[in-house]
Design a protein around this motif. Sequence first.
Motif, PDB file in Angstrom:
ATOM      1  N   MET A 163       1.234  -1.328  -0.274  1.00 47.48           N
ATOM      2  CA  MET A 163       0.251   0.070  -0.189  1.00 47.48           C
ATOM      3  C   MET A 163       0.741   1.044   0.110  1.00 47.48           C
ATOM      4  O   MET A 163       0.528   2.384  -0.541  1.00 47.48           O
ATOM      5  N   TYR A 164       2.167   0.877   0.848  1.00 48.95           N
ATOM      6  CA  TYR A 164       3.043   2.164   0.723  1.00 48.95           C
ATOM      7  C   TYR A 164       3.542   2.342  -0.305  1.00 48.95           C
ATOM      8  O   TYR A 164       3.168   4.052  -0.982  1.00 48.95           O
ATOM      9  N   ALA A 165       3.817   1.901  -1.485  1.00 51.65           N
ATOM     10  CA  ALA A 165       4.610   1.876  -2.638  1.00 51.65           C
ATOM     11  C   ALA A 165       3.337   2.888  -3.349  1.00 51.65           C
ATOM     12  O   ALA A 165       3.813   3.045  -4.225  1.00 51.65           O
ATOM     13  N   LEU A 166       1.902   1.994  -3.407  1.00 48.10           N
ATOM     14  CA  LEU A 166       1.413   2.292  -4.710  1.00 48.10           C
ATOM     15  C   LEU A 166       1.241   4.113  -4.051  1.00 48.10           C
ATOM     16  O   LEU A 166       0.652   4.768  -4.865  1.00 48.10           O
ATOM     17  N   ARG A 167       0.384   4.145  -2.696  1.00 46.47           N
ATOM     18  CA  ARG A 167       0.176   5.693  -1.909  1.00 46.47           C
ATOM     19  C   ARG A 167       0.998   6.553  -2.098  1.00 46.47           C
ATOM     20  O   ARG A 167       0.953   7.750  -2.932  1.00 46.47           O
ATOM     21  N   ASP A 168       2.939   6.257  -2.747  1.00 49.94           N
ATOM     22  CA  ASP A 168       3.225   7.203  -3.293  1.00 49.94           C
ATOM     23  C   ASP A 168       3.406   8.175  -4.159  1.00 49.94           C
ATOM     24  O   ASP A 168       4.249   8.833  -4.825  1.00 49.94           O
ATOM     25  N   LEU A 178      -4.303   6.543   6.786  1.00 43.17           N
ATOM     26  CA  LEU A 178      -3.265   4.944   5.902  1.00 43.17           C
ATOM     27  C   LEU A 178      -2.375   6.191   6.458  1.00 43.17           C
ATOM     28  O   LEU A 178      -1.742   4.666   7.065  1.00 43.17           O
ATOM     29  N   ILE A 179      -1.766   7.229   6.684  1.00 43.75           N
ATOM     30  CA  ILE A 179      -0.148   7.241   7.922  1.00 43.75           C
ATOM     31  C   ILE A 179      -0.521   6.910   9.326  1.00 43.75           C
ATOM     32  O   ILE A 179       0.239   6.014   9.452  1.00 43.75           O
ATOM     33  N   THR A 180      -1.872   5.977  10.306  1.00 48.97           N
ATOM     34  CA  THR A 180      -1.960   6.186  10.915  1.00 48.97           C
ATOM     35  C   THR A 180      -1.695   4.176  10.738  1.00 48.97           C
ATOM     36  O   THR A 180      -0.929   3.233  11.867  1.00 48.97           O
ATOM     37  N   ALA A 181      -2.541   4.099  10.242  1.00 49.38           N
ATOM     38  CA  ALA A 181      -2.596   2.351   9.691  1.00 49.38           C
ATOM     39  C   ALA A 181      -0.981   2.269   9.457  1.00 49.38           C
ATOM     40  O   ALA A 181      -0.310   1.009   9.577  1.00 49.38           O
ATOM     41  N   SER A 182      -0.249   3.100   8.398  1.00 46.44           N
ATOM     42  CA  SER A 182       1.070   2.528   8.123  1.00 46.44           C
ATOM     43  C   SER A 182       2.135   2.295   9.385  1.00 46.44           C
ATOM     44  O   SER A 182       2.744   1.245   9.326  1.00 46.44           O
ATOM     45  N   ILE A 183       2.089   3.547   9.505  1.00 47.39           N
ATOM     46  CA  ILE A 183       3.043   3.318  10.716  1.00 47.39           C
ATOM     47  C   ILE A 183       2.186   2.225  11.842  1.00 47.39           C
ATOM     48  O   ILE A 183       3.435   1.940  12.227  1.00 47.39           O
ATOM     49  N   SER A 185       1.081  -0.332  12.067  1.00 42.74           N
ATOM     50  CA  SER A 185       0.958  -1.592  11.943  1.00 42.74           C
ATOM     51  C   SER A 185       2.717  -2.585  11.863  1.00 42.74           C
ATOM     52  O   SER A 185       2.535  -3.731  12.251  1.00 42.74           O
ATOM     53  N   LYS A 186       2.993  -1.846  11.481  1.00 42.14           N
ATOM     54  CA  LYS A 186       4.255  -1.928  11.576  1.00 42.14           C
ATOM     55  C   LYS A 186       5.040  -1.512  13.184  1.00 42.14           C
ATOM     56  O   LYS A 186       5.979  -2.666  13.558  1.00 42.14           O
ATOM     57  N   LYS A 187       4.726  -1.135  13.667  1.00 41.56           N
ATOM     58  CA  LYS A 187       5.131  -0.628  14.747  1.00 41.56           C
ATOM     59  C   LYS A 187       4.803  -1.979  16.187  1.00 41.56           C
ATOM     60  O   LYS A 187       5.434  -2.348  17.084  1.00 41.56           O
TER      61      LYS A 187
HETATM   62  N1  URA Z   1       5.408   6.717   7.618  1.00 39.11           N
HETATM   63  C1  URA Z   1       4.820   5.970   7.396  1.00 39.11           C
HETATM   64  O1  URA Z   1       5.591   4.676   7.741  1.00 39.11           O
HETATM   65  N2  URA Z   1       4.146   5.346   6.159  1.00 39.11           N
HETATM   66  C2  URA Z   1       3.245   6.606   6.025  1.00 39.11           C
HETATM   67  O2  URA Z   1       2.862   6.559   5.513  1.00 39.11           O
HETATM   68  C3  URA Z   1       3.894   8.157   6.253  1.00 39.11           C
HETATM   69  C4  URA Z   1       5.562   7.679   6.939  1.00 39.11           C
END
Ligand code: URA
Length: 427
Positions: A163-168, A178-183, A185-187
Motif C-alpha cells: 500500500m505504501y508503494a502505491l500511495r507514494d 492511512l498514515i496511522t495504519a501504516s506506521i 501496523s509496523k510498530k
Molecule cells: N511513515 C510510514 O511508515 N507510513 C506513512 O504512511 C507515513 C510515514
Amino acid sequence: MMPQWFIEEKRDGREHREADIRAWVAAVTDGSLPDYQLSAWLMAVCLRGMTAEETAVLTDAMMRSGETIAFDPALPTVDKHSTGGIGDKISIPLAPLAAAMGLAVPMISGRGLGLTGGTLDKLETIPGFRTDLSAAEFRRLTAEVGCCMIGQTDGLAPADRRMYALRDVTGTVPSIPLITASIMSKKLAEGAAGLLFDVKTGCGAFMRRREEAAALAESLLAVGRRLGRRCTALITDMDQPLGRTVGNALEVRESLEILQGSGPGDVRELTLTEAAHMGVLSGRFRDYDAAHAAAVRALDSGAAMERFRAMVRAQGGNPDAPLPEAACRRDVPAPRSGTVLRVDAEAVGRAALCLGAGRRRTDETPDPGAGISALVRQGEEVRAGEPLCRLHAASEALLEAQAEAVAAAVTLTEGPVPERTLVFATL
Ligand code: URA
C-alpha cells in the motif's frame, strides 16, 4: 463483497464493516486485488476519511498480514517512533540510553526519503553494522543487550509495503487514517508493549501545521490504546534542524557526543525527555521526574555509551572504526554580524540532500560522509565572515552549488531572539 462495491462504499462516505476490511487487506496481501482497485480505494479513503474504529481494524489487519514478534511479557519493552525531521538523530542515543535505564528497546527503523533522514542510513555508516537481522536475532539481542536497531524485515506488515508503494505514486500519502495504519501496523508487529510517538511539526516536517500534527498524534494514540499498548505522544518542533549536523555519518558523530555527555543542548534535552517518557511507559519508573533523573545518570555515567558500543558489536559493527568522511569541505561565512533568529529546517534539508546526504528515489544510495556540520543555532551570535556551518560533499562543485542556499537558510537579526520551545505538547 465485490471490490468495486467496497470502493463505492468509501467513495460515498459510508463506514466499512470489519469483516470487509479484513477481507480487503487479505486480498492486498495475497496479490489478488489489482493495483487499480487498491489505488481507487486509497483515494476514496484520502478524500472521505475513516472512523477511529475503521482505522483500528485496518491497522490490526495490516499488522496481521505478516509475521508478528512477541516478547516475554516480563521484559519492559518500549519503542519510539518519530515522524521524521532534519537532523533528527535522537533514536541513536535514545535506544542505548533507555537500555541503560533497564528498558528493552526493539526498534525497527526506516530509510530516509525526501528531505528527512532515516535512522538506518545513519547506522549503516558505522563500519560493519548490520541492520538486516532476522526476527529471531532481533528478539534475542533486544533481550540480551537491551536494544536492537534493524530495518523492516520482509515478513513484517507486507500489506503496508504494497500500500505504501502505491500511495507514494498516487497522491494518497497525506491521509491521517492511512498514515496511522501504516506506521502502527509496523510498530505493533514489532511487539513493544509501550510506544512513544514524536510527531514533528514545522517547515522541515511531514505535518507542517501544529493542528495536523495533533490530529495525527491523537489518531496514533487512539489506535495504539485500542489495540492494547501503552502510548504517549509528543508534538515537537521541526521548524529548525535538531543539533548542529545533518547527514548520515555526521549525525552518528553528534550522537556519540551526546552519549559522551556533551553535544548540542537541544539534542541532549530531547533525548533525555524521550527516555524519561519511555521509562514511565515501561512501568519501571513511578513518574516522569524519577525516570528523567535516571536518564541523566545513565547518560553522564557512560552507561548509555557502553550500551551503544555493546549494540554495535552485537550487530557486527566496530565501535572504534573511523566513520566515513566526505572528500571535500567548505565553511559558509556569515554575510554580516548578528544573532541567529532562525535556521530554516526545510532549506537546510534540501541543501543536505543536494550535497548527497539523502535520496531522491528509493533506489539511490546516499553519500555517507555528505552533509552539514557546525551549524549555528538560534540565539547564537556570529560576526561577519565567521562560519555559519561547514558543508561536506564528494566534490567542490557540489559545495559551490549549495553554499548560497545554506547561507540564505539562516536569518540574522540585531533584535532579541525568543527562546526555542522543543516540545509543544505531551498527549
Ligand atoms: N511513515 C510510514 O511508515 N507510513 C506513512 O504512511 C507515513 C510515514
